[in-house]
Design an enzyme around this catalytic site. Structure first.
Site, PDB file in Angstrom:
ATOM      1  N   ARG A   1      47.856  39.966  38.984  1.00  0.00           N
ATOM      2  CA  ARG A   1      49.131  39.760  38.311  1.00  0.00           C
ATOM      3  C   ARG A   1      49.630  41.105  37.787  1.00  0.00           C
ATOM      4  NH1 ARG A   1      49.712  35.812  40.778  1.00  0.00           N
ATOM      5  NH2 ARG A   1      50.003  33.681  40.063  1.00  0.00           N
TER       6      ARG A   1
ATOM      7  N   HIS B   1      54.931  40.190  46.452  1.00  0.00           N
ATOM      8  CA  HIS B   1      54.074  39.061  46.062  1.00  0.00           C
ATOM      9  C   HIS B   1      53.762  38.177  47.278  1.00  0.00           C
ATOM     10  CE1 HIS B   1      52.800  36.464  42.409  1.00  0.00           C
ATOM     11  NE2 HIS B   1      52.083  36.142  43.475  1.00  0.00           N
TER      12      HIS B   1
HETATM   13  P1  NDP Z   1      39.147  33.015  39.475  1.00  0.00           P
HETATM   14  O1  NDP Z   1      39.435  32.228  38.256  1.00  0.00           O
HETATM   15  O2  NDP Z   1      38.188  32.477  40.484  1.00  0.00           O
HETATM   16  O3  NDP Z   1      38.611  34.454  39.076  1.00  0.00           O
HETATM   17  C1  NDP Z   1      39.127  35.169  37.987  1.00  0.00           C
HETATM   18  C2  NDP Z   1      38.146  36.278  37.650  1.00  0.00           C
HETATM   19  O4  NDP Z   1      38.693  37.080  36.594  1.00  0.00           O
HETATM   20  C3  NDP Z   1      36.801  35.730  37.153  1.00  0.00           C
HETATM   21  O5  NDP Z   1      35.763  36.511  37.688  1.00  0.00           O
HETATM   22  C4  NDP Z   1      36.883  35.943  35.639  1.00  0.00           C
HETATM   23  O6  NDP Z   1      35.633  36.146  34.998  1.00  0.00           O
HETATM   24  C5  NDP Z   1      37.699  37.216  35.593  1.00  0.00           C
HETATM   25  N1  NDP Z   1      38.345  37.373  34.276  1.00  0.00           N
HETATM   26  C6  NDP Z   1      39.280  36.593  33.709  1.00  0.00           C
HETATM   27  N2  NDP Z   1      39.585  37.055  32.481  1.00  0.00           N
HETATM   28  C7  NDP Z   1      38.809  38.129  32.280  1.00  0.00           C
HETATM   29  C8  NDP Z   1      38.643  39.025  31.210  1.00  0.00           C
HETATM   30  N3  NDP Z   1      39.351  38.915  30.063  1.00  0.00           N
HETATM   31  N4  NDP Z   1      37.732  40.012  31.333  1.00  0.00           N
HETATM   32  C9  NDP Z   1      37.007  40.137  32.457  1.00  0.00           C
HETATM   33  N5  NDP Z   1      37.114  39.315  33.539  1.00  0.00           N
HETATM   34  C10 NDP Z   1      38.008  38.331  33.432  1.00  0.00           C
HETATM   35  O7  NDP Z   1      40.565  33.315  40.159  1.00  0.00           O
HETATM   36  P2  NDP Z   1      40.878  33.667  41.677  1.00  0.00           P
HETATM   37  O8  NDP Z   1      39.925  34.705  42.139  1.00  0.00           O
HETATM   38  O9  NDP Z   1      41.020  32.436  42.466  1.00  0.00           O
HETATM   39  O10 NDP Z   1      42.340  34.296  41.521  1.00  0.00           O
HETATM   40  C11 NDP Z   1      42.557  35.443  40.751  1.00  0.00           C
HETATM   41  C12 NDP Z   1      44.038  35.697  40.546  1.00  0.00           C
HETATM   42  O11 NDP Z   1      44.639  36.188  41.738  1.00  0.00           O
HETATM   43  C13 NDP Z   1      44.885  34.480  40.204  1.00  0.00           C
HETATM   44  O12 NDP Z   1      44.772  34.129  38.851  1.00  0.00           O
HETATM   45  C14 NDP Z   1      46.270  34.941  40.560  1.00  0.00           C
HETATM   46  O13 NDP Z   1      46.867  35.530  39.419  1.00  0.00           O
HETATM   47  C15 NDP Z   1      46.045  35.997  41.623  1.00  0.00           C
HETATM   48  N6  NDP Z   1      46.578  35.602  42.928  1.00  0.00           N
HETATM   49  C16 NDP Z   1      47.551  36.371  43.495  1.00  0.00           C
HETATM   50  C17 NDP Z   1      48.077  36.056  44.718  1.00  0.00           C
HETATM   51  C18 NDP Z   1      49.077  36.924  45.365  1.00  0.00           C
HETATM   52  O14 NDP Z   1      49.657  36.533  46.383  1.00  0.00           O
HETATM   53  N7  NDP Z   1      49.313  38.123  44.873  1.00  0.00           N
HETATM   54  C19 NDP Z   1      47.621  34.865  45.456  1.00  0.00           C
HETATM   55  C20 NDP Z   1      46.555  34.146  44.803  1.00  0.00           C
HETATM   56  C21 NDP Z   1      46.071  34.517  43.578  1.00  0.00           C
HETATM   57  P3  NDP Z   1      34.504  34.981  34.968  1.00  0.00           P
HETATM   58  O15 NDP Z   1      34.067  34.813  36.414  1.00  0.00           O
HETATM   59  O16 NDP Z   1      33.453  35.533  34.114  1.00  0.00           O
HETATM   60  O17 NDP Z   1      35.185  33.754  34.438  1.00  0.00           O
HETATM   61  C1  OXD Z   2      48.934  32.367  43.286  1.00  0.00           C
HETATM   62  C2  OXD Z   2      50.000  33.235  43.719  1.00  0.00           C
HETATM   63  O1  OXD Z   2      48.574  32.458  42.125  1.00  0.00           O
HETATM   64  O2  OXD Z   2      50.642  32.916  44.731  1.00  0.00           O
HETATM   65  O3  OXD Z   2      48.422  31.587  44.095  1.00  0.00           O
HETATM   66  O4  OXD Z   2      50.261  34.280  43.137  1.00  0.00           O
END
Ligand code: NDP
Ligand code: OXD
Length: 310
Positions: free
Chosen positions: A225, A273
């Site tokens: 993000r 995006h």
């Molecule tokens: P997950 O929830 O599986 O993974 C999120 C990761 O971030 C976890 O490892 C979590 O830690 C870590 N995290 C969250 N908060 C913190 C923090 N404060 N400090 C350290 N680590 C943190 O999400 P996904 O992997 O499925 O997706 C990640 C993001 O990708 C989505 O939230 C979305 O915003 C973005 N996205 C973007 C897309 C695009 O087209 N650009 C498409 C799809 C997703 P822990 O494992 O310890 O909980």
């Molecule tokens: C998602 C995205 O969060 O599209 O899946 O960004």
């Protein structure tokens, strides 16, 4: 079973996918179809206007049609007693893996250098760093981060680290967790991949201090993000040459304003995006499976923690 689709996206392919995967379900589209709020059992939602979901008094679960739930959680009327489920979908994962692998290879194999040389008709070969010594660091080591690490390791990137809130035990990946580990994670990272969700704790986490801890000449890829990045700090680090290049898919303001400096920088690659896009067919196959689990009294793995915000 009655489903309400609440999204700015075209409902037509969603209706078809619902029919294929949940033949008996009644599919209503918010803003198009009439419905009694008390009749709706499941909501399929992407960036809904606040208040719509709060009216659905017999809702059993909300399925977010993407991985990031920050837009959904901004709705203060959101029911908090039912599962809110983020999308974990093989198609969404493979799209993200392709995007990150593309940019890692682009930077790793000096493609920006050769693009500049081409513009000057210059034929000069450079030796390149071996993949096994190129240090990759993934900020946000969740579903997408782990799949990306596996794909990069299969290409020979052996020096792989993941930073998350909680420590992980993932084969071949050095685990760093929490603020206490962030500095040492950054100091060993040549290509920083950001796949963090948007929460209060991740806002502007990639800032001037972060860049100072990265080695000179590091690259940054952000497909999590935009809010994770302090843009002024990134621009300063790019202009100073401390960060050699960046590939950015997500931004603090989307669409990226036409006058934003990122557009004009030779060492910044902007995409709108699109790192990974939800596809109705694949998403509905996952959501239909989850609905069946809930109808059978089961519990879902990918429910959002309201406390953590992702
Ligand atoms: P997950 O929830 O599986 O993974 C999120 C990761 O971030 C976890 O490892 C979590 O830690 C870590 N995290 C969250 N908060 C913190 C923090 N404060 N400090 C350290 N680590 C943190 O999400 P996904 O992997 O499925 O997706 C990640 C993001 O990708 C989505 O939230 C979305 O915003 C973005 N996205 C973007 C897309 C695009 O087209 N650009 C498409 C799809 C997703 P822990 O494992 O310890 O909980
Ligand atoms: C998602 C995205 O969060 O599209 O899946 O960004």
């Amino acid at each position: 079973m009655n489903l309400l689709f609440v999204s700015p996206d075209d409902p037509v392919p969603w209706r078809a996918a619902v029919q294929r995967h949940l033949g008996d379900a009644d599919f209503r589209v918010w803003g198009q179809d009439d419905y009694d709020p008390a009749d709706i059992h499941y909501a399929l939602a992407w960036k809904p206007l606040p208040g719509i979901l709060g009216d659905l008094c017999n809702l059993k679960a909300i399925f977010n049609l993407g991985a990031g739930v920050e837009a959904l959680l901004r709705d203060k009327t959101l029911p908090r007693h039912i599962p809110i489920v983020r999308l974990v979908d093989p198609r969404l994962t493979s799209g993200m893996v392709e995007y990150i692998v593309h940019w890692v290879l682009h930077f790793h194999r000096d493609m920006p250098v050769y693009a500049r040389q081409q513009a000057a008709c210059k034929w000069t070969a450079h030796t390149n760093v071996e993949s096994k010594t190129r240090r990759i660091g993934i900020l946000g080591f969740g579903e997408l981060g782990k799949a990306t690490a596996r794909a990069l390791m299969a290409l020979g990137f052996e020096s792989m680290a993941g930073w998350s809130r909680t420590r992980k035990d993932h084969p071949g990946v050095e685990s760093f967790a929490g603020r206490a580990d962030l500095k040492s994670f950054l100091e060993r990272t040549d290509i920083l991949v950001c796949l963090l969700p948007e929460t209060d704790a991740t806002r502007a986490i990639v800032n001037a201090q972060t860049f100072a801890h990265l080695p000179r000449g590091a690259f940054v890829i952000n497909a999590g993000r935009g809010s994770a990045v302090d843009d002024e700090a990134l621009l300063a680090a790019l202009n100073a040459g401390h960060i050699q290049g960046a590939a950015l898919d997500v931004f603090n303001a989307e669409p990226l304003p036409a006058d934003h400096p990122y557009w004009g920088l030779e060492n910044v690659f902007v995409t709108p995006h699109i790192a990974s896009i939800t596809t109705p067919e694949s998403a509905m196959s996952v959501i239909a499976r989850d609905i069946r689990t809930l109808e059978d009294g089961g519990v879902l793995e990918n429910s959002v923690s309201l406390h953590q915000g992702y």
